[in-house]
Enzyme design. Structure first.
Site, PDB file in Angstrom:
ATOM      1  N   SER A 196       0.277  -4.922  -7.103  1.00 28.82           N
ATOM      2  CA  SER A 196      -0.424  -6.039  -6.461  1.00 28.82           C
ATOM      3  C   SER A 196      -0.174  -7.347  -7.203  1.00 28.82           C
ATOM      4  O   SER A 196       0.083  -8.390  -6.595  1.00 28.82           O
ATOM      5  CB  SER A 196      -1.941  -5.772  -6.465  1.00 28.82           C
ATOM      6  OG  SER A 196      -2.249  -4.635  -5.710  1.00 28.82           O
ATOM      7  N   ARG A 247       2.141 -10.855  -5.992  1.00 28.75           N
ATOM      8  CA  ARG A 247       1.516 -12.177  -5.964  1.00 28.75           C
ATOM      9  C   ARG A 247       2.187 -13.131  -6.955  1.00 28.75           C
ATOM     10  O   ARG A 247       2.236 -14.336  -6.730  1.00 28.75           O
ATOM     11  CB  ARG A 247       0.017 -12.046  -6.255  1.00 28.75           C
ATOM     12  CG  ARG A 247      -0.757 -11.435  -5.074  1.00 28.75           C
ATOM     13  CD  ARG A 247      -2.075 -10.859  -5.531  1.00 28.75           C
ATOM     14  NE  ARG A 247      -2.947 -10.411  -4.460  1.00 28.75           N
ATOM     15  CZ  ARG A 247      -2.885  -9.223  -3.872  1.00 28.75           C
ATOM     16  NH1 ARG A 247      -1.951  -8.352  -4.226  1.00 28.75           N
ATOM     17  NH2 ARG A 247      -3.750  -8.899  -2.932  1.00 28.75           N
ATOM     18  N   SER A 277     -10.457  -5.257   2.861  1.00 27.85           N
ATOM     19  CA  SER A 277      -8.999  -5.311   2.679  1.00 27.85           C
ATOM     20  C   SER A 277      -8.597  -6.554   1.910  1.00 27.85           C
ATOM     21  O   SER A 277      -8.742  -7.682   2.392  1.00 27.85           O
ATOM     22  CB  SER A 277      -8.289  -5.290   4.035  1.00 27.85           C
ATOM     23  OG  SER A 277      -6.926  -5.623   3.860  1.00 27.85           O
ATOM     24  N   ASP A 317      -6.309   3.569  -3.077  1.00 25.39           N
ATOM     25  CA  ASP A 317      -4.956   4.127  -3.229  1.00 25.39           C
ATOM     26  C   ASP A 317      -4.958   5.465  -3.984  1.00 25.39           C
ATOM     27  O   ASP A 317      -3.906   6.075  -4.163  1.00 25.39           O
ATOM     28  CB  ASP A 317      -4.050   3.137  -3.971  1.00 25.39           C
ATOM     29  CG  ASP A 317      -3.748   1.918  -3.103  1.00 25.39           C
ATOM     30  OD1 ASP A 317      -3.790   2.035  -1.869  1.00 25.39           O
ATOM     31  OD2 ASP A 317      -3.489   0.839  -3.671  1.00 25.39           O
TER      32      ASP A 317
HETATM   33  C1  S3P Z   1      -3.354  -4.113  -1.953  1.00 24.72           C
HETATM   34  C2  S3P Z   1      -4.499  -3.834  -1.243  1.00 24.72           C
HETATM   35  C3  S3P Z   1      -4.807  -2.493  -0.701  1.00 24.72           C
HETATM   36  C4  S3P Z   1      -3.955  -1.396  -1.308  1.00 24.72           C
HETATM   37  C5  S3P Z   1      -2.520  -1.795  -1.452  1.00 24.72           C
HETATM   38  C6  S3P Z   1      -2.371  -3.062  -2.281  1.00 24.72           C
HETATM   39  C7  S3P Z   1      -3.121  -5.500  -2.414  1.00 24.72           C
HETATM   40  O1  S3P Z   1      -4.607  -2.522   0.701  1.00 24.72           O
HETATM   41  O2  S3P Z   1      -4.053  -0.216  -0.537  1.00 24.72           O
HETATM   42  O3  S3P Z   1      -1.779  -0.754  -2.081  1.00 24.72           O
HETATM   43  O4  S3P Z   1      -2.244  -5.722  -3.264  1.00 24.72           O
HETATM   44  O5  S3P Z   1      -3.815  -6.413  -1.922  1.00 24.72           O
HETATM   45  P1  S3P Z   1      -5.779  -3.042   1.674  1.00 24.72           P
HETATM   46  O6  S3P Z   1      -6.221  -4.339   1.163  1.00 24.72           O
HETATM   47  O7  S3P Z   1      -5.151  -3.151   3.034  1.00 24.72           O
HETATM   48  O8  S3P Z   1      -6.838  -1.981   1.627  1.00 24.72           O
END
Ligand code: S3P
Length: 436
Positions: A22, A26, A167, A318
């Protein structure tokens, strides 16, 4: 690529796992939109995050890979991207595509976002709908599926948006479009999610007001290049946390793992199941824009089933494939509810895990938003991972605990989030080989 997993040794030693997915996505995105050169240490060189870097290179951003493993992103400012007549390929990455949708909605040029077979089946209305409320024009395939055809040169306006599901991707897409919008953009969430976008925007100098489950910013500011230290990914560490908890005789140390509270729900769930895990926080890791980091020591324990509280679900979204493996050898019943989001991940993770565990002889009752799992002895199985990286890694753990062998098909996608997983796993005691 196929794996064959069978009983190995107790897991021993000290390991580090690759950088946080993540944060890596970003850091490329904000680095590209910032003015100046952003230096990223610990970038995840996985297929998902490399796809995001390649997209920004296609959009005219120079990104270097240094011999030290660092990445340098030569940002060109909020309006410095150049349009590309070729589609932008996000690979397997839902995060890449959804966050990019927010960025591209604010550009002066058109763009098309595409992905692989799995990403092409994932729901995008969750981002196209709020972006349309902001004035974006995005065409999708029937059912709101990719490719996303994003029309540029729209005037965006800020909105006050309550996300229907917890989310971070949806929240982030709206906030990133908000950089280009007139007026204030506000997002509130039904349950707080990872706030890396908010933290990182603040670190890059963008005024943003945020707290648990809410964030607010306005357009019209600038981002300034930063130095970013990406911590090791808790979601990658999670496989070894579960494996060391389950494999008798294990004592494993995982170093420098990001322990953001919105990511570490698995620790709460495993504590309820009787796990023996010590967290040693690293002093000084709490910097603006950064996240807390710790060494995690895991020793084997006899786990028992637990009722996983629904409020912990978004904090371990996850980690369910790995948790399901823990539940399948824990004593008694583990109950998961409120996890319908698992059906729209890289595969339908409730369905894929239930099918694979049943093959191993586990009693699993699937519900629309969860499962009841009764632990027992594991036999042998031939598992279809459905090309889902976390499913493949989870069944490699099951292989260490079963009486027979577990063959796992379609493991190539493990490289999206955890390149080198199998070699690292073998180095600490896994019995895990390639099979033809
Ligand atoms: C993530 C958010 C999650 C996660 C994904 C990474 C992110 O998804 O499952 O592996 O980096 O913002 P959701 O926000 O759709 O739940």
């Amino acid at each position: 690529m196929h794996w064959m997993a069978r009983k190995g040794r107790p897991l021993k030693g000290e390991i580090t796992v690759p950088g946080d997915k993540s944060v890596s996505h970003r850091s490329i995105m904000l680095g590209a939109l910032a003015e100046g050169t952003t230096r990223i240490r610990g970038f995840l060189e996985g297929e998902d995050t490399r796809a995001t870097a390649a997209v920004f290179q296609q959009l005219g951003i120079e990104i270097e890979s240094l011999p030290s493993g660092e990445r340098l992103v030569h940002g060109r400012g909020l309006h410095g991207l150049r349009g590309s007549s070729d589609a932008l390929d996000c690979g397997n990455a839902g995060t890449g595509m959804r966050l990019l949708a927010g960025v591209m909605a604010g550009q002066r040029f058109d763009s098309v976002l595409i992905g692989d077979a799995s990403l092409s089946k994932r729901p995008m209305r969750r981002v196209t709908e709020p972006l349309a409320l902001m004035g974006a024009r995005i065409d999708t395939e029937a059912g709101g599926l990719p490719p996303l055809r994003i029309h540029g040169a729209q005037s965006l306006r800020g909105i006050d948006y309550a996300t229907p599901m917890a989310s971070a991707q949806v929240k982030s897409a709206v906030l990133l479009a908000g950089l280009y919008a007139e007026g204030a953009t506000q997002v509130t969430e039904p349950h707080p999610t990872r706030d890396y976008t908010e933290r990182m925007l603040a670190a890059f100098g963008w005024p943003i007001d945020y707290g648990e489950g809410r964030a607010r910013l306005s357009g019209g500011h600038r981002l300034e290049a930063q130095q970013i230290a990406v911590p090791a990914d808790f979601s990658s560490a999670a496989f070894f946390i579960v494996a060391a908890s389950l494999i008798p005789g294990s004592d494993l140390l995982i170093r420098n793992v990001g322990i953001h509270p919105r990511r570490t729900g698995l620790l709460r769930a495993l504590a309820l199941m009787g796990a023996r895990i010590d967290i040693e926080p690293k002093p000084g890791s709490e910097r603006p824009g950064a996240e807390p980091v710790a060494d995690i020591r895991v020793r084997h324990a006899e786990l028992h089933g637990a009722d996983i509280p629904e409020d912990v679900v978004p904090d371990m979204i996850d980690e369910f494939p790995a948790l399901f493996v823990a539940a399948s050898v824990a004593e008694g019943l583990t109950r998961v509810r409120g996890a319908a989001e698992l059906r729209v991940k890289e595969s339908d993770r409730l369905g894929t895990m239930a099918a694979g565990l049943r093959q191993l002889g586990v009693q699993v009752e699937e519900t629309p938003d969860g499962a009841d799992i009764i632990g027992g002895l594991l036999g042998s199985a031939h598992i279809d991972s459905h090309g889902d990286h976390r499913i493949a890694m989870s069944f490699s753990i099951a292989g260490q605990l079963c009486a027979g062998e577990v063959r796992i098909d379609h493991c190539d996608t493990v490289a999206t989030s955890f390149p080198g997983f199998d070699a690292l796993a073998r180095s600490i005691g896994f019995e895990l080989g390639l099979s033809s």
